[in-house]
Design an enzyme around this catalytic site. Structure first.
Site, short mmCIF file in Angstrom:
data_model
loop_
_atom_site.label_atom_id
_atom_site.label_comp_id
_atom_site.label_asym_id
_atom_site.label_seq_id
_atom_site.Cartn_x
_atom_site.Cartn_y
_atom_site.Cartn_z
CG HIS A 141 -16.88 -57.51 -18.01
ND1 HIS A 141 -17.09 -57.63 -16.65
CD2 HIS A 141 -17.36 -58.67 -18.55
CE1 HIS A 141 -17.66 -58.80 -16.38
NE2 HIS A 141 -17.83 -59.44 -17.52
CD GLU B 124 -16.62 -60.31 -22.36
OE1 GLU B 124 -15.98 -59.68 -21.50
OE2 GLU B 124 -17.10 -61.44 -22.15
#
Length: 491
Positions: free
Chosen positions: A260, A257
Site C-alpha cells: 500500500h 502494508e
C-alpha cells in the site's frame, strides 16, 4: 486557464487538510491516550465539517462550469474528472450528516475495541446500529434513487457494482471451496513452533520494508492492533503487529502494508496534493499489497531468501530447509481471522463479509441478528464453529468506522493481483533468480511503472487492463492458486 489554476490551488489546500485528518486517525491507532477518545471525536467532526464545506464550496462548481468545453491535456482532464465526481457526491450529503458520521465513527472505534476485548457483541451492537443508520442515510443521499450499496461502493471502487462483484465472486467461490477441500484432506506441512523475540521480529520487519522499496525517510513503522497504511506523497506511514509465537503475522503484515505504502510513495511527484496524488481505488490499492505479500513475498524464490534471514535473526527454528520453509509459509489451516488467513482461504472470509454487509445495508439483516448470521455462515463455509466474538463478528474494525462497501475490494484486489502477476512474470522471465537473492527491485519497478506512478490518472479497471493487457478476470488468480497449492500439497 486562470479558472483551472484557481481551482487546483483550492483543491491542493483541501487535500492538505485531508492529510491532516488522516494523521489524526493514524495517531488514534498508534499513540493517542485512550482517555482522549471523546475529544478526538469532536476534533474529527470539526475537521470533517471544514472538509465538507470546502468540497461543496460553490466556487468549485463555478470553476468547473468555467472550464466546460476547454481543451485540456490528459492530466488536467483527469484532475477535473475526479474533482467533478467528488463535488457532485459531496453536494448530496448534508454537512450536519457528514459531521455526525465523523463524530460517531470516531467514538465507535473505541466502543468496538472495548467490546472486542470483552468478547461481548451486545456491548457494540447499539453503536453499530447507529453507525449503520447514518451510513444508510448517507448512501440513500448518494444513490439518489439508485442502488444504495452501489453508491457506497463508489467511495472505494468507482465504476463497480454489487451485481458485478457478485458474479465475479460467484465464479471464485466454488473453485476455491473445491481446492480448499482437497488441500485440507492432504498431509499438512510443518508449522512454526517455539517463541520468536518480538524485538528481533521488529528488526527483521524493518529490513523487509526496505527490501520491498519502502522509503523510510518518508515513512515509519509502528505497532497497532490492526495493521494499516496511512498518508500519501511525502508522508506515508505503516503499522504492523507482533506475536511471539507467530512471526509470519508481523512479517507478512509489514510486506502487505508496504505494498500500500509503496503505491502512495511512487505516484508521480507532479500529482502531490491533488486528486491524482493518491491510489485510484481500494481494489487497485489492494492489488499492490496482495501481490507484494503473496505472489512476491510468499513465492518459492523469495521465501528461500527469507529462510536465511530468519535463521540469522532467530537461529535454528526447527524448519529443516528452504523447501520445507516455503511449504510452512504457505501452509493451509483452519482459522477464524481474515488477516491471518492463508492465501487459499482468504477470499472466503471476504465473501462472507460482502454478503452480510449487503444484507445489512439492504435492511434484510438487522444488527441484532448479525452475530448469529455470521456464526451460521462461517460454520457453513469453513466447517467449524466460531468460539468467541473476537474471532468472529468483532474481529474487524471496518464497520465500526463506517466502511460499508470496503470489504469486497480485498478480493477484487486479489483478482487484480492475479492479472498483474501473470503479466509481470511474462515481462520478467528472470524474476525468480532475482527474488532468490532477496532482490525485489525488478518486480517493484515493474509495478511502479505500470501501476503506481499513474496514481488516479486512469479509472481503476483501466489501470489493470493497461498493465496486464486484458480486462480484469478471476481466471489468472484461480490458475495461480491451483498451480501453487496443488504443487505444495500434491493434490
Amino acid at each position: 486557464m486562470s479558472a483551472y489554476d484557481d481551482l487546483m490551488a483550492f483543491v491542493r489546500e483541501t487535500q492538505a487538510l485531508s492529510q491532516i485528518a488522516g494523521r489524526l486517525e493514524w495517531d488514534q491507532e498508534t499513540m493517542m491516550p485512550r482517555g482522549a477518545a471523546p475529544q478526538r471525536g469532536e476534533e474529527c467532526a470539526a475537521i470533517a465539517s471544514v472538509l465538507h464545506a470546502r468540497r461543496v464550496d460553490p466556487r468549485v462548481g463555478d470553476w468547473l462550469d468555467a472550464l466546460a468545453g476547454t481543451p485540456l491535456d490528459d492530466v488536467a482532464a483527469a484532475q477535473l474528472r475526479h474533482i467533478r465526481r467528488d463535488f457532485e457526491r459531496a453536494r448530496k450529503v448534508p454537512a450536519a450528516l457528514a459531521a455526525q458520521i465523523a463524530r460517531v465513527t470516531s467514538k465507535a472505534q473505541g466502543v468496538w475495541a472495548d467490546a472486542r476485548a470483552a468478547d461481548d457483541f451486545a456491548r457494540f451492537a447499539p453503536t453499530l446500529d447507529e453507525v449503520l443508520t447514518l451510513k444508510r442515510e448517507e448512501g440513500h443521499a448518494l444513490a439518489d434513487g439508485g442502488d444504495v450499496y452501489d453508491a457506497m461502493l463508489a467511495d472505494y471502487e468507482p465504476g463497480t457494482t454489487g451485481a458485478e462483484l457478485e458474479a465475479m465472486f460467484g465464479a471464485l467461490r466454488p473453485e476455491l471451496a473445491t481446492l480448499r477441500a482437497a488441500v485440507l484432506e492432504a498431509d499438512a506441512p510443518s508449522r512454526l513452533t517455539g517463541e520468536f523475540d518480538e524485538a528481533a521480529q521488529m528488526g527483521l520487519t524493518r529490513k523487509l520494508a526496505k527490501t520491498f522499496g519502502y522509503d523510510m525517510s518518508r515513512g515509519r513503522v509502528d505497532k497497532a492492533v490492526h495493521p494499516f497504511s496511512s498518508g500519501s506523497g511525502l508522508d506515508v506511514r505503516i503499522t504492523t503487529r507482533t506475536n511471539p509465537v507467530d512471526p509470519f503475522n508481523c512479517f507478512y503484515s509489514t510486506i502487505h502494508e508496504v505494498g500500500h505504502a509503496a503505491y502512495e510513495q511512487n505516484i508521480h511527484t507532479d500529482y502531490l496534493l491533488t486528486p491524482l496524488g493518491a491510489g485510484v481505488s481500494m481494489g487497485v490499492h489492494e492489488s499492490q499489497s496482495r501481490i507484494y505479500e503473496n505472489q512476491i513475498g510468499r513465492s518459492r524464490a523469495f521465501t528461500g531468501w527469507l529462510y536465511g534471514q530468519m535463521r540469522d535473526a532467530f537461529g535454528d527454528f526447527g524448519i529443516r530447509d528452504e523447501e520445507a520453509f516455503y511449504a510452512c509459509v504457505n501452509r493451509v489451516s483452519n482459522g477464524f481471522i481474515r488477516t491471518e488467513a492463508d492465501e487459499l482461504q482468504y477470499n472466503l472470509h471476504v465473501l462472507l463479509r460482502f454478503d452480510l454487509e449487503r444484507a445489512l445495508v439492504a435492511g434484510d439483516l438487522k444488527v441484532a441478528e448479525l452475530e448469529a448470521a455470521w456464526n451460521d455462515r462461517f460454520e457453513a463455509d469453513f466447517g467449524f464453529a466460531v468460539d468467541k466474538p473476537s474471532n468472529g463478528v468483532l474481529q474487524d474494525v471496518h464497520w465500526s468506522v463506517g466502511l460499508f462497501g470496503y470489504f469486497p475490494t480485498y478480493s477484487l484486489g486479489n483478482v487484480y493481483a492475479g492479472c498483474l502477476n501473470k503479466a509481470m512474470r511474462a515481462a520478467l522471465p528472470d524474476l525468480d533468480a532475482q527474488l532468490a537473492r532477496g532482490d525485489t527491485s525488478g518486480a517493484t519497478a515493474w509495478l511502479g511503472k505500470h501501476v503506481q506512478t499513474h496514481g488516479g490518472l486512469y479509472e481503476p479497471r483501466d489501470v489493470i487492463a493497461k498493465a496486464s493487457g486484458s480486462a480484469p478476470s478471476e481466471a489468472p488468480l484461480l490458475a495461480y492458486l491451483k498451480e501453487k497449492f496443488t504443487g505444495i500439497y500434491g493434490v
